[in-house]
Enzyme design. Structure first.
Site, short mmCIF file in Angstrom:
data_model
loop_
_atom_site.label_atom_id
_atom_site.label_comp_id
_atom_site.label_asym_id
_atom_site.label_seq_id
_atom_site.Cartn_x
_atom_site.Cartn_y
_atom_site.Cartn_z
N ASN A 149 0.79 -1.24 0.03
CA ASN A 149 0.05 0.13 0.08
C ASN A 149 0.75 1.23 0.12
O ASN A 149 0.49 2.11 -0.24
CB ASN A 149 -1.17 -0.01 1.20
CG ASN A 149 -0.34 0.02 2.65
OD1 ASN A 149 0.58 -0.46 2.68
ND2 ASN A 149 -0.95 0.68 3.60
N GLY A 225 2.87 -5.29 7.47
CA GLY A 225 1.78 -6.05 6.81
C GLY A 225 0.73 -6.50 7.61
O GLY A 225 0.54 -5.67 8.81
N GLU A 247 5.07 -3.91 12.02
CA GLU A 247 3.92 -2.99 11.93
C GLU A 247 2.86 -3.46 11.17
O GLU A 247 2.85 -3.94 10.29
CB GLU A 247 4.59 -1.60 11.35
CG GLU A 247 5.32 -0.73 12.18
CD GLU A 247 4.62 -0.15 13.12
OE1 GLU A 247 3.41 -0.15 13.27
OE2 GLU A 247 5.13 0.17 14.33
N CYS A 281 -2.98 1.75 6.45
CA CYS A 281 -2.99 1.11 7.82
C CYS A 281 -3.63 2.36 8.83
O CYS A 281 -4.16 1.82 9.83
CB CYS A 281 -1.81 0.59 8.44
SG CYS A 281 -0.36 1.98 8.32
N GLU A 384 -10.34 -5.63 10.11
CA GLU A 384 -9.73 -4.82 9.48
C GLU A 384 -10.05 -5.27 8.07
O GLU A 384 -9.81 -6.23 7.47
CB GLU A 384 -8.14 -4.42 9.53
CG GLU A 384 -7.59 -3.56 8.34
CD GLU A 384 -6.03 -3.72 8.27
OE1 GLU A 384 -5.56 -4.72 8.36
OE2 GLU A 384 -5.62 -2.55 8.58
N GLU A 463 9.30 2.78 14.31
CA GLU A 463 10.17 3.36 13.03
C GLU A 463 10.12 4.57 13.01
O GLU A 463 9.28 5.46 13.57
CB GLU A 463 9.25 2.56 11.99
CG GLU A 463 9.08 1.11 11.89
CD GLU A 463 8.71 0.56 10.69
OE1 GLU A 463 9.75 0.39 9.82
OE2 GLU A 463 7.39 0.51 10.15
#
Ligand code: NAD
Length: 482
Positions: A149, A225, A247, A281, A384, A463
């Site tokens: 994405n 992912g 993540e 996300c 999700e 991150e």
């Protein structure tokens, strides 16, 4: 049709097979044929990275800086062309795609600077005549596994710090977006990095991703992912003692309180939920709205959603591009059907659609979809979707809104629209998300500050920004008697 190879030990290496990659805006358009690697290819790339680490880990910081700076400069210079490639391959609108390329350039630029800002601590010991040094060192060969994405920005925010802090890399991109990965690898390849420091292996997650996570010479995995895959990677890596950064998924709430500015609340809700086709996300998929503003908010949302143009990502005027793949489109439709069968009401969208332009392109087009009359326990509010689908949860007051926002397994991003300092401050403190937005969309972050979530959304060190060093370095404490 051009074939795109893997990058190993400083050379482009042919694979045993190649697979076509198609444009989700126009399924007759084949972007290219990309390497379909085998686990053995991963082993070769890891061997090269291991060998390269011995010298790169001690390389001069100016050499690292210059390579990263060169990558940043080329990304920026080619933002239009690379943005076009990204939009073609992933389906993000062209302005969003160009913005992503610019972001990747900024990230490389930031970490080029970080090469020159490496620091440690020098402390007196509690014992006489002893000095203590605390320094950070590179950790070794790092496996990077990324989703489709943000196919340039997410690799950038893993590759740049990995290289800046002196590690070597084996990069496994998503099988849906190898073109962006290849273009980025090509730029990195020509930046002056020594052979083997950076390697690209394209292919399926179950073959290539698993080979990377199981390889004993890979000391750490940074993964972005889905939560399911992230947890499987964790289960594989833990017994091998690998360092992990995961993540993962989100189900982000956007609260709209009675005292919110209506126009702002609608705009940021539409942006959060539907821009980038909802495939972020950090997308807001649960709009939690208090009673007083609910009727006006719903009506304004329906009007605004009616103005959104769904279509070819590269055509001017498109607001919402296609869903990335047939598989993702099927998933989105399953969620929509399940929500309807559980009693949710479609307030807008809910069906497949055509490209808004006259091009006649056949793609994976889905109307942005908004549900009302949903409850926290419905599947649509717990799992999700990762598409242009959002639901409204109607609540009585702020306290109920906060409890509803936190009533999920995820905790990535959370937003509140309010003019109340009291509620904004309380929400910043009591939201169970890693990132909180006040009067801003849930998606949209800076590159120089930490990014990440809590609960099922993230695992391990943050991150981006200076916090990236926690994952990409190891701390050493040295004592000197003199
Ligand atoms: P995914 O989990 O299906 O795949 C991600 C990557 O893992 C791909 O490269 C894939 O090939 C690889 N993979 C698949 N199976 C594997 C295995 N068994 N072992 C090792 N690697 C494997 O996710 P996706 O569909 O590419 O991306 C969408 C997901 O990513 C959503 O859940 C979204 O929320 C999440 N995401 C999270 C963030 C974040 O920062 N939290 C950012 C972007 C996307």
């Amino acid at each position: 049709m051009q074939h795109f190879d893997n990058l190993m030990n400083g050379r482009w290496v042919a694979a045993h097979d190649y697979v076509p990659n198609i444009n989700p805006s126009d399924i007759t358009d084949v972007v290219g044929r990309y390497a379909q690697s085998r686990p053995h290819d991963v082993d070769l790339a890891v061997m090269a990275a291991k060998e390269a680490f011995t010298t790169w880990s001690h390389s001069p910081i100016l050499q690292r800086h210059d390579c990263l700076q060169k990558i940043a400069t080329e990304l920026l210079a080619r933002k239009q062309e690379l943005g076009n490639q990204l939009a073609r391959e992933e389906g993000k609108t062209l302005p969003e795609a160009i913005g992503e390329v610019v972001r990747a350039s900024q990230i490389f630029q930031f970490f080029a600077g970080e090469c020159l800002r490496l620091s440690g601590e020098c402390l007196p010991s509690v014992r006489a005549n002893i000095q203590v040094d605390v320094t950070r060192e590179p950790i070794g060969v790092i496996g990077l596994i990324t989703p489709w994405n943000f196919p340039i920005a997410i690799p950038a925010w893993k590759i740049a710090p990995a290289l800046a802090y002196g590690n070597s890399v084996v990069f496994k991109p998503s099988e849906l977006t190898p073109g962006c990965a290849w273009a980025l690898a090509d730029i990195i390849h020509r930046s002056g990095l020594p052979a083997g420091v950076f390697n690209l292996v394209m292919g399926e997650g179950k073959d290539i991703g698993e080979a990377l996570t199981h390889n004993p010479d890979v000391v750490a995995i940074s993964f972005t992912g889905s939560t399911g895959v992230g947890r499987a990677i964790a289960a594989a890596c833990a017994p091998l003692g690998k360092k992990l950064q995961l993540e993962m998924g989100g189900h982000n709430p956007q609260i709209i309180l009675d005292d919110a500015e209506l126009e702002l609340a609608v705009e940021l809700s539409v942006q959060s939920a539907f821009f980038s086709t909802g495939q972020r996300c950090t997308a807001a998929s649960r709009l939690i709205v208090t009673d007083g503003i609910y009727p006006a908010f719903l009506q304004a949302m329906q009007v605004r959603m009616g103005q959104l143009k769904v279509g070819d990502a590269r055509i001017s005027g498109t607001d919402i591009g296609p869903v990335v793949s047939q598989g993702q489109l099927d998933t989105d439709m399953c969620f929509i059907q399940a929500a309807i069968s559980q009693g949710a009401i479609v307030a807008s969208g809910g069906a497949l659609t055509q490209c808004h332009s006259a091009s006649g392109a056949r793609g994976f087009y889905l109307q942005p979809t908004l549900f009302t009359d949903t409850t926290t326990d419905m599947q649509i509010n717990q799992e999700e979707v990762f598409g242009p689908v959002a639901s409204i949860l109607r609540v009585r007051n702020y306290e109920e809104a906060l409890a509803t926002a936190n009533a999920t397994a995820f905790g990535l991003s959370a937003g509140i629209a309010t003019t109340s300092l009291k509620y904004a401050s309380h929400f910043k403190r009591h939201s169970q998300a890693g990132m909180v937005m006040v009067n801003l969309a849930t998606a949209g972050v800076d590159f120089h500050v930490p990014f990440g979530g809590r609960k099922a959304s993230s695992y391990g060190a943050r991150e981006q920004g200076r916090y990236a060093q926690e994952f990409f370095t190891a701390v050493k404490t040295a004592y000197t008697f003199a």
